[in-house]
Design a protein around this motif. Structure first.
Motif, PDB file in Angstrom:
ATOM      1  N   PRO A   1       0.807  -1.224   0.000  1.00 57.96           N
ATOM      2  CA  PRO A   1       0.000   0.000   0.000  1.00 57.96           C
ATOM      3  C   PRO A   1       0.843   1.279   0.000  1.00 57.96           C
ATOM      4  O   PRO A   1       0.469   2.268  -0.643  1.00 57.96           O
ATOM      5  CB  PRO A   1      -0.822  -0.118   1.286  1.00 57.96           C
ATOM      6  N   ALA A   2       1.974   1.244   0.693  1.00 58.75           N
ATOM      7  CA  ALA A   2       2.824   2.442   0.744  1.00 58.75           C
ATOM      8  C   ALA A   2       3.349   2.803  -0.644  1.00 58.75           C
ATOM      9  O   ALA A   2       3.458   3.991  -0.992  1.00 58.75           O
ATOM     10  CB  ALA A   2       3.996   2.215   1.697  1.00 58.75           C
ATOM     11  N   PHE A   3       3.667   1.802  -1.461  1.00 60.30           N
ATOM     12  CA  PHE A   3       4.142   2.073  -2.815  1.00 60.30           C
ATOM     13  C   PHE A   3       3.019   2.679  -3.664  1.00 60.30           C
ATOM     14  O   PHE A   3       3.263   3.553  -4.502  1.00 60.30           O
ATOM     15  CB  PHE A   3       4.660   0.792  -3.469  1.00 60.30           C
ATOM     16  N   VAL A   4       1.784   2.206  -3.436  1.00 59.43           N
ATOM     17  CA  VAL A   4       0.650   2.758  -4.179  1.00 59.43           C
ATOM     18  C   VAL A   4       0.420   4.211  -3.776  1.00 59.43           C
ATOM     19  O   VAL A   4       0.162   5.078  -4.627  1.00 59.43           O
ATOM     20  CB  VAL A   4      -0.617   1.920  -3.955  1.00 59.43           C
ATOM     21  N   MET A   5       0.517   4.517  -2.481  1.00 62.81           N
ATOM     22  CA  MET A   5       0.370   5.904  -2.033  1.00 62.81           C
ATOM     23  C   MET A   5       1.461   6.783  -2.633  1.00 62.81           C
ATOM     24  O   MET A   5       1.203   7.935  -3.021  1.00 62.81           O
ATOM     25  CB  MET A   5       0.428   5.974  -0.507  1.00 62.81           C
TER      26      MET A   5
ATOM     27  N   VAL B   1     -10.010   4.236  11.096  1.00 65.73           N
ATOM     28  CA  VAL B   1      -9.598   2.850  10.814  1.00 65.73           C
ATOM     29  C   VAL B   1      -8.341   2.830   9.960  1.00 65.73           C
ATOM     30  O   VAL B   1      -7.370   2.102  10.256  1.00 65.73           O
ATOM     31  CB  VAL B   1     -10.736   2.083  10.107  1.00 65.73           C
ATOM     32  N   ALA B   2      -8.325   3.650   8.885  1.00 64.73           N
ATOM     33  CA  ALA B   2      -7.170   3.671   7.983  1.00 64.73           C
ATOM     34  C   ALA B   2      -5.927   4.167   8.722  1.00 64.73           C
ATOM     35  O   ALA B   2      -4.814   3.655   8.516  1.00 64.73           O
ATOM     36  CB  ALA B   2      -7.465   4.547   6.768  1.00 64.73           C
ATOM     37  N   GLY B   3      -6.102   5.174   9.592  1.00 65.26           N
ATOM     38  CA  GLY B   3      -4.960   5.703  10.332  1.00 65.26           C
ATOM     39  C   GLY B   3      -4.360   4.667  11.263  1.00 65.26           C
ATOM     40  O   GLY B   3      -3.129   4.543  11.371  1.00 65.26           O
ATOM     41  N   ALA B   4      -5.218   3.914  11.936  1.00 63.11           N
ATOM     42  CA  ALA B   4      -4.717   2.868  12.833  1.00 63.11           C
ATOM     43  C   ALA B   4      -3.969   1.788  12.067  1.00 63.11           C
ATOM     44  O   ALA B   4      -2.909   1.305  12.510  1.00 63.11           O
ATOM     45  CB  ALA B   4      -5.887   2.264  13.609  1.00 63.11           C
ATOM     46  N   GLU B   5      -4.489   1.399  10.915  1.00 63.06           N
ATOM     47  CA  GLU B   5      -3.822   0.378  10.102  1.00 63.06           C
ATOM     48  C   GLU B   5      -2.497   0.888   9.555  1.00 63.06           C
ATOM     49  O   GLU B   5      -1.513   0.145   9.467  1.00 63.06           O
ATOM     50  CB  GLU B   5      -4.738  -0.040   8.944  1.00 63.06           C
ATOM     51  N   PHE B   6      -2.460   2.167   9.201  1.00 62.94           N
ATOM     52  CA  PHE B   6      -1.220   2.752   8.677  1.00 62.94           C
ATOM     53  C   PHE B   6      -0.131   2.732   9.745  1.00 62.94           C
ATOM     54  O   PHE B   6       1.027   2.386   9.476  1.00 62.94           O
ATOM     55  CB  PHE B   6      -1.473   4.183   8.213  1.00 62.94           C
ATOM     56  N   VAL B   7      -0.499   3.100  10.982  1.00 65.21           N
ATOM     57  CA  VAL B   7       0.475   3.121  12.072  1.00 65.21           C
ATOM     58  C   VAL B   7       0.972   1.709  12.387  1.00 65.21           C
ATOM     59  O   VAL B   7       2.163   1.490  12.677  1.00 65.21           O
ATOM     60  CB  VAL B   7      -0.154   3.762  13.319  1.00 65.21           C
ATOM     61  N   ALA B   8       0.072   0.716  12.313  1.00 67.33           N
ATOM     62  CA  ALA B   8       0.446  -0.660  12.645  1.00 67.33           C
ATOM     63  C   ALA B   8       1.184  -1.378  11.525  1.00 67.33           C
ATOM     64  O   ALA B   8       1.830  -2.407  11.761  1.00 67.33           O
ATOM     65  CB  ALA B   8      -0.817  -1.454  13.007  1.00 67.33           C
ATOM     66  N   ALA B   9       1.100  -0.855  10.300  1.00 72.24           N
ATOM     67  CA  ALA B   9       1.713  -1.542   9.157  1.00 72.24           C
ATOM     68  C   ALA B   9       3.230  -1.505   9.250  1.00 72.24           C
ATOM     69  O   ALA B   9       3.819  -0.487   9.631  1.00 72.24           O
ATOM     70  CB  ALA B   9       1.248  -0.892   7.859  1.00 72.24           C
ATOM     71  N   PRO B  10       3.902  -2.601   8.911  1.00 70.67           N
ATOM     72  CA  PRO B  10       5.376  -2.601   8.908  1.00 70.67           C
ATOM     73  C   PRO B  10       5.894  -1.704   7.788  1.00 70.67           C
ATOM     74  O   PRO B  10       5.225  -1.519   6.767  1.00 70.67           O
ATOM     75  CB  PRO B  10       5.722  -4.074   8.654  1.00 70.67           C
ATOM     76  N   PRO B  11       7.054  -1.121   7.966  1.00 70.04           N
ATOM     77  CA  PRO B  11       7.605  -0.255   6.913  1.00 70.04           C
ATOM     78  C   PRO B  11       7.887  -1.059   5.647  1.00 70.04           C
ATOM     79  O   PRO B  11       8.326  -2.219   5.732  1.00 70.04           O
ATOM     80  CB  PRO B  11       8.890   0.300   7.523  1.00 70.04           C
ATOM     81  N   PRO B  12       7.640  -0.471   4.475  1.00 67.24           N
ATOM     82  CA  PRO B  12       7.876  -1.203   3.227  1.00 67.24           C
ATOM     83  C   PRO B  12       9.369  -1.413   2.980  1.00 67.24           C
ATOM     84  O   PRO B  12      10.201  -0.632   3.435  1.00 67.24           O
ATOM     85  CB  PRO B  12       7.264  -0.277   2.159  1.00 67.24           C
TER      86      PRO B  12
END
Length: 451
Positions: free
Chosen positions: A58-62, A189-200
């Protein structure tokens, strides 16, 4: 309308609505609404799923959405400068005719006809049908709902253009408010998932796939130049167009980043990867079936306004081409100030595409072709400035041109490798434009010899 009319136009506009020139269809707010309506359509709600399938993270898509915004803004810088110098309706057709060669102007006009308006109108109508079905509407296998959308909008703009603009402006306001509400709804919800996601992991960054994803994302941003197609119908001409392009594009970039973040981090990646209805799946994951239906209705509405804006602006290009002899004269016939025949023809062309192609194929073809056309405009701007000895005096525009052409080159290389069918279709369309120009020149020379 020539450049010499610009100061007088600005003077009359300074008195507010009372000073607006009689017969002008759009003011500043209408031009901004046109940019927003043209841009926010199918792409932002469908592209993230396709891009996630290619990029994996997702980070690459952003990052791709951010790069697409920079790309669009760089284009705005160049197009604004050209609109101020050539304040005429026609967009790329007018710009390339004046900066490179009339033959390339003809090619750009044909690209506008097929890839700039006809294909996107069909894409918007097909997408609206898809999302209306998810919102509880009719789910026909054949594109009957899309057909009714195109016919209804075509009749509205052909028979009552002023009412069509009123509908357009009101619909854009509703659309912006609804999109902001969607972002606010999904942000926790999106903010919480973003914070919990491992760095790409950038060690495995798929550079070629990233460039390929920009094909879809550049299409999602492609309406940023909408106001230049109707410059002659805008109060204040090129200067108003310049302000509208900047204001509309900056707002669109902000909304796109917000929507994309909610889609990418609000739904499990496995559910939206490679899926066209990624926005609806995100709403379902965040708020359940009712949220999915509400967002689907919003997206369908956004797509209808997108198709409406293109039926408003596209026919102005064809009318201008017809007056220059590039298209049959009937397309240039005006009913008052409005190209009614061209509007009805545009609706007809779009209906043909609605019944003849799939959504993903249309997105790829339009993305490749429109990027190529816009890139040619930037090359024309560079040539025009260098011939006038002004290139180094416009450092902001020069930097924007470098960014735009570098990104366009990456898109074209990736298209040749990953999407050769779209590249071949774009090449065939360019050939049609050159052939049309040659035939028009032949007819004009024969007419001159008879005279």
């Amino acid at each position: 309308m020539g450049a010499s009319s610009e100061p007088a136009a600005e003077g009359r506009a300074s008195g507010g609505e009372r000073g607006r020139r009689k017969g002008k269809l759009l003011g500043f707010s209408g031009a901004v609404a046109l940019v927003i309506a043209n841009t926010i359509g199918t792409g932002v709600f469908t592209t993230s799923g396709f891009a996630l399938a290619d990029l994996g993270e997702p980070a690459f898509v952003m990052l791709a959405w951010l790069m697409g915004g920079v790309y669009a803004f760089a284009g705005v810088v160049i197009y604004s400068d050209l609109a101020a110098e050539f304040p005429e309706s026609g967009g790329e057709y007018v710009f390339l005719r004046n900066t490179l060669h009339p033959a390339l102007g003809s090619v750009a006009g044909w690209i506008s006809l097929v890839a700039g308006f006809t294909t996107p109108i069909a894409v918007a109508a097909l997408g609206a049908q898809l999302y209306l079905a998810r919102a509880g509407g009719p789910g026909a296998a054949a594109p009957w709902v899309a057909t009714l959308i195109v016919i209804g909008l075509g009749l509205l703009h052909a028979s009552a253009p002023a009412k069509g603009v009123t509908f357009q402006n009101l619909a854009v306001l509703i659309k912006i408010c609804a999109i902001v509400a969607f972002i606010a709804f999904g942000a926790p919800v999106a903010g919480a998932e973003f914070v919990a996601a491992p760095p790409p992991s950038f060690e495995t960054f798929p550079l070629l796939a990233f460039a390929g994803s920009l094909v879809w994302i550049s299409y999602a941003y492609s309406g940023w130049n909408a106001a230049v197609y109707v410059t002659g119908d805008i109060d204040g001409g090129g200067r108003t167009v310049e302000r509208a392009l900047y204001a509309g594009t900056l707002l669109v970039i902000s909304l796109y980043l917000g929507v994309s973040a909610v889609i990418l981090y609000g739904a499990p990646p496995g559910q939206i990867r490679g899926v066209a209805e990624s926005g609806a799946f995100a709403a379902l994951a965040i708020g359940g079936p009712r949220a999915e239906q509400a967002l689907s209705a919003l997206i369908a509405f956004a797509l209808v306004t997108s198709a409406s804006s293109m039926l408003l602006s596209g026919p102005r290009v064809y009318a201008r081409m017809a007056r220059d002899g590039v298209l049959p004269a009937v397309f240039g016939r005006l009913d008052g100030d409005y190209p009614r025949v061209a509007i009805l023809a545009q609706a007809t062309f779009s209906l043909i595409v609605v019944w003849g192609a799939g959504l993903r194929d249309l997105l790829e073809f339009a993305g490749v072709t429109l990027s190529l056309s816009a890139g040619a405009v930037v090359v024309g701007w560079l040539r025009h400035q260098m011939r006038g000895g002004r290139a180094l005096d416009k450092l902001l525009e020069l930097c924007a041109a470098i960014v735009f052409l570098s990104t366009t080159s990456g898109i074209m290389v990736s298209a040749l490798i990953m999407r050769p069918a779209s590249a071949i279709a774009a090449a065939l369309l360019i050939g049609v434009g050159l052939l049309a120009y040659a035939l028009g020149r032949t007819r004009a020379n024969s007419a001159n010899q008879r005279a």
